[in-house]
Motif scaffolding. Sequence first.
Motif, PDB file in Angstrom:
ATOM      1  N   VAL A 184      36.733   3.021   1.788  1.00  0.00           N
ATOM      2  CA  VAL A 184      37.928   2.541   2.472  1.00  0.00           C
ATOM      3  C   VAL A 184      39.082   2.626   1.479  1.00  0.00           C
ATOM      4  O   VAL A 184      39.082   1.944   0.453  1.00  0.00           O
ATOM      5  CB  VAL A 184      37.750   1.104   2.976  1.00  0.00           C
ATOM      6  N   MET A 185      40.064   3.455   1.782  1.00  0.00           N
ATOM      7  CA  MET A 185      41.106   3.773   0.814  1.00  0.00           C
ATOM      8  C   MET A 185      42.486   3.578   1.441  1.00  0.00           C
ATOM      9  O   MET A 185      42.724   4.007   2.569  1.00  0.00           O
ATOM     10  CB  MET A 185      40.942   5.211   0.331  1.00  0.00           C
ATOM     11  N   GLY A 186      43.359   2.915   0.699  1.00  0.00           N
ATOM     12  CA  GLY A 186      44.716   2.696   1.177  1.00  0.00           C
ATOM     13  C   GLY A 186      45.057   1.247   1.433  1.00  0.00           C
ATOM     14  O   GLY A 186      46.176   0.940   1.837  1.00  0.00           O
ATOM     15  N   VAL A 187      44.107   0.327   1.203  1.00  0.00           N
ATOM     16  CA  VAL A 187      44.371  -1.104   1.324  1.00  0.00           C
ATOM     17  C   VAL A 187      44.965  -1.600   0.002  1.00  0.00           C
ATOM     18  O   VAL A 187      44.418  -1.311  -1.071  1.00  0.00           O
ATOM     19  CB  VAL A 187      43.082  -1.881   1.640  1.00  0.00           C
ATOM     20  N   THR A 188      46.060  -2.333   0.066  1.00  0.00           N
ATOM     21  CA  THR A 188      46.620  -2.926  -1.149  1.00  0.00           C
ATOM     22  C   THR A 188      45.621  -3.935  -1.713  1.00  0.00           C
ATOM     23  O   THR A 188      45.212  -4.869  -1.029  1.00  0.00           O
ATOM     24  CB  THR A 188      47.955  -3.622  -0.847  1.00  0.00           C
ATOM     25  N   GLY A 189      45.219  -3.716  -2.949  1.00  0.00           N
ATOM     26  CA  GLY A 189      44.155  -4.498  -3.567  1.00  0.00           C
ATOM     27  C   GLY A 189      42.908  -3.669  -3.806  1.00  0.00           C
ATOM     28  O   GLY A 189      42.033  -4.062  -4.585  1.00  0.00           O
ATOM     29  N   GLY A 190      42.820  -2.512  -3.145  1.00  0.00           N
ATOM     30  CA  GLY A 190      41.695  -1.598  -3.326  1.00  0.00           C
ATOM     31  C   GLY A 190      42.136  -0.340  -4.042  1.00  0.00           C
ATOM     32  O   GLY A 190      43.245  -0.254  -4.581  1.00  0.00           O
ATOM     33  N   ILE A 191      41.268   0.652  -4.048  1.00  0.00           N
ATOM     34  CA  ILE A 191      41.541   1.892  -4.776  1.00  0.00           C
ATOM     35  C   ILE A 191      42.704   2.642  -4.139  1.00  0.00           C
ATOM     36  O   ILE A 191      42.910   2.605  -2.922  1.00  0.00           O
ATOM     37  CB  ILE A 191      40.268   2.775  -4.840  1.00  0.00           C
ATOM     38  N   ARG A 192      43.499   3.332  -4.984  1.00  0.00           N
ATOM     39  CA  ARG A 192      44.632   4.102  -4.473  1.00  0.00           C
ATOM     40  C   ARG A 192      44.131   5.264  -3.597  1.00  0.00           C
ATOM     41  O   ARG A 192      43.119   5.885  -3.896  1.00  0.00           O
ATOM     42  CB  ARG A 192      45.458   4.669  -5.628  1.00  0.00           C
ATOM     43  N   PRO A 193      44.892   5.598  -2.553  1.00  0.00           N
ATOM     44  CA  PRO A 193      44.462   6.646  -1.617  1.00  0.00           C
ATOM     45  C   PRO A 193      44.868   8.039  -2.084  1.00  0.00           C
ATOM     46  O   PRO A 193      45.824   8.636  -1.574  1.00  0.00           O
ATOM     47  CB  PRO A 193      45.176   6.255  -0.325  1.00  0.00           C
ATOM     48  N   THR A 194      44.124   8.586  -3.050  1.00  0.00           N
ATOM     49  CA  THR A 194      44.406   9.928  -3.552  1.00  0.00           C
ATOM     50  C   THR A 194      43.171  10.802  -3.432  1.00  0.00           C
ATOM     51  O   THR A 194      42.037  10.307  -3.411  1.00  0.00           O
ATOM     52  CB  THR A 194      44.835   9.895  -5.035  1.00  0.00           C
ATOM     53  N   ALA A 195      43.396  12.108  -3.384  1.00  0.00           N
ATOM     54  CA  ALA A 195      42.283  13.051  -3.312  1.00  0.00           C
ATOM     55  C   ALA A 195      41.394  12.943  -4.551  1.00  0.00           C
ATOM     56  O   ALA A 195      40.165  13.049  -4.456  1.00  0.00           O
ATOM     57  CB  ALA A 195      42.820  14.474  -3.154  1.00  0.00           C
ATOM     58  N   ARG A 196      42.010  12.758  -5.723  1.00  0.00           N
ATOM     59  CA  ARG A 196      41.213  12.598  -6.945  1.00  0.00           C
ATOM     60  C   ARG A 196      40.283  11.386  -6.840  1.00  0.00           C
ATOM     61  O   ARG A 196      39.142  11.426  -7.317  1.00  0.00           O
ATOM     62  CB  ARG A 196      42.125  12.436  -8.160  1.00  0.00           C
ATOM     63  N   ASN A 197      40.760  10.328  -6.212  1.00  0.00           N
ATOM     64  CA  ASN A 197      39.919   9.140  -6.083  1.00  0.00           C
ATOM     65  C   ASN A 197      38.824   9.312  -5.041  1.00  0.00           C
ATOM     66  O   ASN A 197      37.777   8.664  -5.126  1.00  0.00           O
ATOM     67  CB  ASN A 197      40.781   7.916  -5.773  1.00  0.00           C
ATOM     68  N   VAL A 198      39.037  10.171  -4.058  1.00  0.00           N
ATOM     69  CA  VAL A 198      37.931  10.510  -3.148  1.00  0.00           C
ATOM     70  C   VAL A 198      36.795  11.139  -3.951  1.00  0.00           C
ATOM     71  O   VAL A 198      35.621  10.754  -3.823  1.00  0.00           O
ATOM     72  CB  VAL A 198      38.398  11.471  -2.034  1.00  0.00           C
ATOM     73  N   ALA A 199      37.134  12.105  -4.806  1.00  0.00           N
ATOM     74  CA  ALA A 199      36.118  12.756  -5.632  1.00  0.00           C
ATOM     75  C   ALA A 199      35.464  11.751  -6.573  1.00  0.00           C
ATOM     76  O   ALA A 199      34.236  11.764  -6.771  1.00  0.00           O
ATOM     77  CB  ALA A 199      36.748  13.900  -6.425  1.00  0.00           C
ATOM     78  N   HIS A 200      36.273  10.866  -7.164  1.00  0.00           N
ATOM     79  CA  HIS A 200      35.735   9.843  -8.071  1.00  0.00           C
ATOM     80  C   HIS A 200      34.737   8.946  -7.348  1.00  0.00           C
ATOM     81  O   HIS A 200      33.638   8.681  -7.868  1.00  0.00           O
ATOM     82  CB  HIS A 200      36.883   9.010  -8.638  1.00  0.00           C
ATOM     83  N   MET A 201      35.089   8.480  -6.158  1.00  0.00           N
ATOM     84  CA  MET A 201      34.192   7.599  -5.417  1.00  0.00           C
ATOM     85  C   MET A 201      32.899   8.326  -5.046  1.00  0.00           C
ATOM     86  O   MET A 201      31.799   7.769  -5.152  1.00  0.00           O
ATOM     87  CB  MET A 201      34.889   7.081  -4.164  1.00  0.00           C
ATOM     88  N   ALA A 202      33.033   9.581  -4.630  1.00  0.00           N
ATOM     89  CA  ALA A 202      31.843  10.344  -4.243  1.00  0.00           C
ATOM     90  C   ALA A 202      30.876  10.501  -5.416  1.00  0.00           C
ATOM     91  O   ALA A 202      29.650  10.495  -5.233  1.00  0.00           O
ATOM     92  CB  ALA A 202      32.251  11.703  -3.700  1.00  0.00           C
ATOM     93  N   GLU A 203      31.419  10.632  -6.603  1.00  0.00           N
ATOM     94  CA  GLU A 203      30.576  10.779  -7.793  1.00  0.00           C
ATOM     95  C   GLU A 203      29.838   9.495  -8.156  1.00  0.00           C
ATOM     96  O   GLU A 203      28.855   9.531  -8.903  1.00  0.00           O
ATOM     97  CB  GLU A 203      31.427  11.221  -8.977  1.00  0.00           C
ATOM     98  N   GLN A 204      30.298   8.351  -7.649  1.00  0.00           N
ATOM     99  CA  GLN A 204      29.685   7.066  -7.992  1.00  0.00           C
ATOM    100  C   GLN A 204      28.495   6.710  -7.110  1.00  0.00           C
ATOM    101  O   GLN A 204      27.756   5.772  -7.424  1.00  0.00           O
ATOM    102  CB  GLN A 204      30.724   5.935  -7.893  1.00  0.00           C
ATOM    103  N   VAL A 205      28.301   7.401  -5.998  1.00  0.00           N
ATOM    104  CA  VAL A 205      27.211   7.053  -5.086  1.00  0.00           C
ATOM    105  C   VAL A 205      25.875   7.287  -5.788  1.00  0.00           C
ATOM    106  O   VAL A 205      25.668   8.324  -6.426  1.00  0.00           O
ATOM    107  CB  VAL A 205      27.288   7.873  -3.787  1.00  0.00           C
TER     108      VAL A 205
END
Length: 285
Positions: A184-205
């Motif tokens: 879930v990306m784009g909520v103030t208080g959570g991770i910033r909604p960027t393409a780089r962060n999509v890749a970062h999150m996917a790598e953490q699974v």
Amino acid sequence: MDDPVILTCAVSGALASRDQCPAIPYTPLEYAAEARRIADEGGVMIHIHARRPDGTPSHAVEDFAAITDAIRAEVGRGLIINYSTGALGVPLETKQAYLRELRPEVGALNMGSMNYAKYSARRKDFVFKAVFENSFDDITALLATMVETGIRPEHECFDSGHVASLDPLLDMGVLTPPLQVSFVMGVTGGIRPTARNVAHMAEQVPDVPHQWGVIGISRAQWGLLAAALSLGGNIRVGLEDNFYLPEGEMARSNGDLVARGARMAIDAGRKLATVDEARALLGLS
């Protein structure tokens, strides 16, 4: 990227009203009409926050039941039913009650506590702000309810630390792959909604069989979905997350948003999952 795309639609959320978007469904029959549009446009999962017919958010068994019955009458098993368990100030026992009574195929499971807010740069102030509490005690209790009732959890992660919270649950043996993990990306208080962060999150699974996808909040959604599609992930659209098509026009229904998500998937060279394929990928019977 051999797996087809699981396209989910979150039809209403709990916060938005018709004053903000006229297409928000309130009554069971309105939910059913949206379900038909979702299925017709290629969606395979419907994420539900219950409402009373006047639009008031509800966590009552009877309201979830009425909405679910109406959807099933309209589309049968043509959509996977997914219930929200995310709510501020709602007792754990209330959430467990509707899960135990109604047994949706999938239940959302929020994976960590956080500051949760919406901020207005124009006002230079918060529109709202709260602490979204999801302790490990509550996570494990909800997970135990899902396991005992045969509900598959959807792990909603608002930051990379929430993804890491899967590790102890796997180590304890209380989670059985394949996992369904949603960023879930784009909520103030959570991770910033960027393409780089999509890749970062996917790598953490964790390195176990799993499906992952992106839930993009507000107008940053479409770029996040494009990133997910290019990286092999699944996508969610719907009026809970975002009212607007990429060009800035307000959607007339959830079907408009699903149709655009489906087109994006095909344009990215991905195949849309059928509902049977999605059930198999998620380990549903």
